[in-house]
Every structure is written in C-alpha cells, then in structure tokens.
Design an enzyme around this catalytic site. Sequence first.
Site, PDB file in Angstrom:
ATOM      1  NE  ARG A  21      -3.855  -2.116   2.087  1.00 34.61           N
ATOM      2  CZ  ARG A  21      -4.726  -2.487   3.007  1.00 34.61           C
ATOM      3  NH1 ARG A  21      -4.923  -1.729   4.077  1.00 34.61           N
ATOM      4  NH2 ARG A  21      -5.402  -3.595   2.872  1.00 34.61           N
ATOM      5  CB  SER A 112      -8.515  -2.054   2.974  1.00 31.32           C
ATOM      6  OG  SER A 112      -9.468  -2.519   3.871  1.00 31.32           O
ATOM      7  CG  HIS A 113      -9.136   0.645   6.494  1.00 30.55           C
ATOM      8  ND1 HIS A 113      -8.450  -0.502   6.167  1.00 30.55           N
ATOM      9  CD2 HIS A 113      -8.344   1.347   7.319  1.00 30.55           C
ATOM     10  CE1 HIS A 113      -7.291  -0.499   6.796  1.00 30.55           C
ATOM     11  NE2 HIS A 113      -7.194   0.599   7.497  1.00 30.55           N
ATOM     12  CG  ASP A 276     -13.414  -2.463   4.315  1.00 39.66           C
ATOM     13  OD1 ASP A 276     -14.185  -3.298   3.811  1.00 39.66           O
ATOM     14  OD2 ASP A 276     -12.175  -2.644   4.406  1.00 39.66           O
ATOM     15  CG  ASP A 278     -11.040  -4.369   0.923  1.00 37.61           C
ATOM     16  OD1 ASP A 278     -11.464  -3.737   1.910  1.00 37.61           O
ATOM     17  OD2 ASP A 278     -10.207  -5.285   1.023  1.00 37.61           O
ATOM     18  CG  ASP A 280     -11.660  -6.744   3.804  1.00 38.51           C
ATOM     19  OD1 ASP A 280     -11.986  -5.568   4.077  1.00 38.51           O
ATOM     20  OD2 ASP A 280     -10.471  -7.096   3.644  1.00 38.51           O
ATOM     21  NE  ARG A 281     -10.661  -2.993   7.899  1.00 42.27           N
ATOM     22  CZ  ARG A 281      -9.808  -2.368   8.702  1.00 42.27           C
ATOM     23  NH1 ARG A 281     -10.268  -1.504   9.585  1.00 42.27           N
ATOM     24  NH2 ARG A 281      -8.517  -2.593   8.615  1.00 42.27           N
ATOM     25  CB  THR A 343      -2.473  -7.953  13.341  1.00 43.49           C
ATOM     26  OG1 THR A 343      -2.796  -7.718  14.706  1.00 43.49           O
ATOM     27  CG2 THR A 343      -3.269  -7.008  12.461  1.00 43.49           C
ATOM     28  CD  GLU A 363      -8.276  -4.680  16.390  1.00 40.06           C
ATOM     29  OE1 GLU A 363      -8.947  -3.633  16.502  1.00 40.06           O
ATOM     30  OE2 GLU A 363      -7.374  -4.839  15.547  1.00 40.06           O
ATOM     31  CE  LYS A 375     -10.560  -7.193   7.277  1.00 43.51           C
ATOM     32  NZ  LYS A 375      -9.144  -7.248   6.894  1.00 43.51           N
TER      33      LYS A 375
HETATM   34  C1  VG1 Z   1      -5.205  -3.380   9.928  1.00 47.30           C
HETATM   35  C2  VG1 Z   1      -5.955  -4.138  10.997  1.00 47.30           C
HETATM   36  C3  VG1 Z   1      -5.875  -5.629  10.748  1.00 47.30           C
HETATM   37  C4  VG1 Z   1      -6.396  -5.932   9.331  1.00 47.30           C
HETATM   38  C5  VG1 Z   1      -5.649  -5.101   8.313  1.00 47.30           C
HETATM   39  C6  VG1 Z   1      -6.201  -5.265   6.914  1.00 47.30           C
HETATM   40  O1  VG1 Z   1      -3.841  -3.730   9.960  1.00 47.30           O
HETATM   41  O2  VG1 Z   1      -5.462  -3.834  12.272  1.00 47.30           O
HETATM   42  O3  VG1 Z   1      -6.604  -6.310  11.722  1.00 47.30           O
HETATM   43  O4  VG1 Z   1      -6.242  -7.295   9.028  1.00 47.30           O
HETATM   44  O5  VG1 Z   1      -5.730  -3.715   8.647  1.00 47.30           O
HETATM   45  O6  VG1 Z   1      -7.562  -4.962   6.868  1.00 47.30           O
HETATM   46  P1  VG1 Z   1      -2.725  -2.808  10.673  1.00 47.30           P
HETATM   47  O7  VG1 Z   1      -1.430  -3.491  10.404  1.00 47.30           O
HETATM   48  O8  VG1 Z   1      -2.854  -1.444  10.090  1.00 47.30           O
HETATM   49  O9  VG1 Z   1      -3.082  -2.793  12.135  1.00 47.30           O
HETATM   50  V1  VG1 Z   1      -8.219  -4.343   5.454  1.00 47.30           V
HETATM   51  O10 VG1 Z   1      -9.836  -4.265   5.654  1.00 47.30           O
HETATM   52  O11 VG1 Z   1      -7.177  -3.155   5.196  1.00 47.30           O
HETATM   53  O12 VG1 Z   1      -7.800  -5.462   4.189  1.00 47.30           O
HETATM   54 CO    CO Z   2     -10.732  -4.034   3.896  1.00 47.69          CO
END
Ligand code: VG1
Ligand code: CO
Length: 542
Positions: A21, A112-113, A276, A278, A280-281, A343, A363, A375
């Site tokens: 990313r 993602s988010h 979110d 993509d 998955d959340r 994680t 979480e 997810k």
């Molecule tokens: C974050 C979350 C983690 C999740 C990851 C990808 O990672 O804490 O639980 O799996 O995002 O989610 P980090 O390393 O920033 O804490 V997503 O919805 O971005 O694919």
């Molecule tokens: Co996501």
Amino acid sequence: MIRTVATKPFSDQKPGTSGLRKKVPVFEQAHYSENFIQSIFDALDGYRGKTLVIGGDGRYYNREVIQKALRIAAANGFGKVMVGQGGILSTPAASNIIRKYKAFGGIILSASHNPGGPHEDFGIKYNAENGGPAPEKLTDAIFAKSKAIKEYRISDAGEIDIDTLGTSRIEDMTVEVIDPVKDYAELMESLFDFEALRKLFKSGFRMAFDSMHAVTGPYGKEILENRLGAPEGTCRNFKPLPDFGGHHPDPNLVHAKALYDDVMSASGPDFGAASDGDGDRNMIVGKGMFVTPSDSLALLAANAKLAPAYAKGIAGVARSMPTSAAADRVAEKIGVDCYETPTGWKFFGNLLDAGKVTLCGEESFGTGSNHVREKDGLWAVLFWLNVIAARGESVKDIVTKHWATYGRNYYSRHDYEEVESEKADALMRDLRAKLPSLPGTRVRGLTVAKADDFAYHDPVDGSVSEHQGIRVMFEGGARVVFRLSGTGTSGATLRVYMEHYEPDAAKHCIDTQEALADLIAAAEDIAGIRKHTGRDKPSVIT
Ligand code: VG1
Ligand code: CO
C-alpha cells in the site's frame, strides 16, 4: 506483441499486513506497478496456461493498473484472466471466484479502508489458490524479487474492454469479464436462511446498510433489496466512487458516525451495518447497542448453529492476538479449540484449510468463515440478520444476554496516526527493552503478571512469525497490547489495545472508556506515549 522492458528495482515494495500500500503518486511512477506485478509472477511457479483472477475496489487508479496487470499476465503466459466487470470485485468476492473456478491465484487492487483519490492510497495484493492472502513466505519472496528485478514482460495490446461481459483475447490469453456480484450472491444464498430473512423484512424490520461509496454498493443492492426484499433505501451510499465521496471508507464509530447516530435515534432503523472500501470489514449497530467486533465474533460463534451453513456446529475459532478474548470463552463452553494468531487475515488461511477452525475474527471490524479465505463484511451482516430472525430478539437483547452468560470483555483500541516513524520506533524499542523488568511491578493499582513480544508458531506448517505486538498482561486477566500498523502510507500509526474482563452482569452498563480508565492510564505510564509521540490523546478511538 510481447515486449521485454528493462527496469530498475524500487527498494520500498515490501508488502505489509495486507499487500503493498502506497500513495497513488508512488504507484504512478514509471515502471512502479509493472515492477511489483512482475515480481509477484517471478515469485510464483507453474502458472503457465492457468487462470488468474483480477479485480479491485474501484478506487482511483484501479482501471489503469488492471490494464497493466492484464497485459503483464498475458506476456507471462497465463492462459486466462477472469476480471470483474468495470474492474470491480470485492475482496471476499475475489476470494470466492478464485476458489470456485479453481484459479491459480488472484490480484486484488485495494487499499481497503484507506481513502482514495489522486493523492490518497492504492494497493496491490496477491491471493493464492486457496483464495487467501499470500502467506508470509510468499510475500517475502515477492519482496526479494522486487529488489533484484531487471526487466518485466508486457504485451503491447491496446486498451482492453473490461466493461462488457464476455470474452476477448490478448496474445494467447483469454480475458473473461464476469459479473462481480452473481457468484457471491449465490454463495450467500447457500449459507443463510434467505426465506427467514425475507420474512423478517416483510414483517417491517428496518435496516440501513451503508456502503460508504465503496465496493459493497452493488452487492448490498442485489442481495438485500433485490433478493431479500428489503425496501428501496435500505442501501445507502451504494454508488462506488473513485474517491469514496472524499471520506474514509472505514466502518467505525468515527467514519460511520452518521449511520450510528441514525440507528440510535428514536425514528431510525432497527439495525445498521456498514462495510469498508474493499468489502471485507463490517460494523454492526442495533438500536441502543453498538456491537464491538470482538464481541461480534463471540456472538456469532455462540449462535452459529442458527445459520444453515453452520447448523452442525463449528470446528474451532481463531482470533488475532489483539482481539479480545470474548470468543475464547464461547469456544471453551462449546468445547472447541480457539487459536490466537498475529494481526492480518493471511494467518488464518492454514487453520481454515486444515479444518481446524470455522470462524475467524479481528478487532478491526473483520469477521469471516471457511466459506472464503478473506474476512467478509456482507457475510457478517447476513449472519447477524440470520441470528436476529431466528431468535426473534433485538441486537441489544441478544448482546446483553450473551454478556450475562459469558461475562463482558470491555475493549477499546486507541490509534495514534501519522506519528513520525523514528518516534514510534523509539517507543517500541524502549518498551521491548523494558519487558524483562515489568512482571511484578504495580501500575495504577494493577500488577503486571507477564509481558512479552508476541511470536506465533503456526500449528499447521510450523512457521514462526516474531515481533507481532507487545503484550502486557495483568493479574486478574486485564491486558494492554502495543503494535505498529502495517497498512498505513504516511509515518507510523501506533495502536494501543486495552481489555478488561467483567464477569458481574450488574457492572455491564458502564461506559467502555470509563471501565478501561485505569488500563488507559497504565498504558501511558508503561509506554510513555505522550513523551515519545508528543500526542496527548489518540486520533481515533474504536
Ligand atoms: C489493519 C488491521 C488488521 C487488518 C488489516 C487489513 O492492519 O489492524 O486487523 O487485518 O488492517 O484490513 P494494521 O497493520 O494497520 O493494524 V483491510 O480491511 O485493510 O484489508
Ligand atoms: Co478491507
């Protein structure tokens, strides 16, 4: 014609928690995206003539990278690419397509988010043939290739139509443009009691599903409104936009506050959910009750038998280390194993493939099962609807009764975003150095029982992943966890997770931040967050 293009390595193509990313301008540099995609293929073996799945969350730069990926895949000898129409595939839908059509793997384009737009974030991720994110061994290999790359192969074919369903060709490769929603909707229909859900909506149950102008819009429309008969208007912000309307497509109490406020208001819907960038959340809100993601995993595990797909029971549960232990209590009671992983969804793949677990959760608003290897936001929403329909109770009643049975794990995460990397690293370094001296010390009336740097030993393939977060465990079961995010694109994000278990139902109505006040203060005392970062409060509290 296939061209071989000379290139030089970029030093920063190390995949993080979930793929590579970076800001869009980084991906826009000449050869940058091409290098990374070629490095993925260079790290793989045996894909000649096989099928690759490509799709993304529709964010800015999605289409451009899809065009490049198609031409590079053709030049590297893939037999076929299945691409979502318009370049769209939610992350769980892509996982499903890889599995259903027995593809070799897939490339998912998403950050993602994280926000989207010309100056915001983009991402590229590789998923293997089980439909799950590449395990660490493979992401390490991709990174190694990216540091040594000298050339990439690309077809000079012109623009490929990805908007019309059907097939075309680039070189010897077939390009099949597929409906991004159909297979996913069928999968959901096979897991849940759609008849009961139709009745629920018919009875006047009111729901709002907020897609946050991201990828789940078309999925929500088809499943909730078309197939389940929820009234038009149930889906909000359902048109995917390249910049998500200028917002963070992050379903939590900060970025989905409008939805939360609406559900909490007297005239608002009975139930609210959001997903979110993509898809998955998930965020789940009932009237008068926000469900924390950690509790959601525990609740779904406890009620799994109410959904047709899990009627025979679940094999086990897995949660990421910083996720609360609420699910552990359910696993213990129903007599199944509970696993604690680092994680990131990539660590659940082996457990799911080996049949050791059925449900997984994090979480960070992530829940999923063995139906795919990611997810899955909308899946979690449908699961909740199935539980609500089967029990005939409100979310609030379901959660309150769960706490009365199992006790409540008060839980919160405090994020300090865009901290200077050196400062965040220094905080973690100091904390690590302090670990041996912590046990036995008292902080804010709490005694440290154990402190360590979490290492995961994968029970399936024996691999070891170290430095996955610092845990400080107190006598009585409370704990604080510190780790740095692996998904951010500017500076560092410090995540501090607090958890405290309360068995007494009479004390279950306290405000979360209040219930955790001592732990929040203890985290500050132990890590010196203020001193190290110069911040006196977190930027996001979830
Ligand atoms: C974050 C979350 C983690 C999740 C990851 C990808 O990672 O804490 O639980 O799996 O995002 O989610 P980090 O390393 O920033 O804490 V997503 O919805 O971005 O694919
Ligand atoms: Co996501």
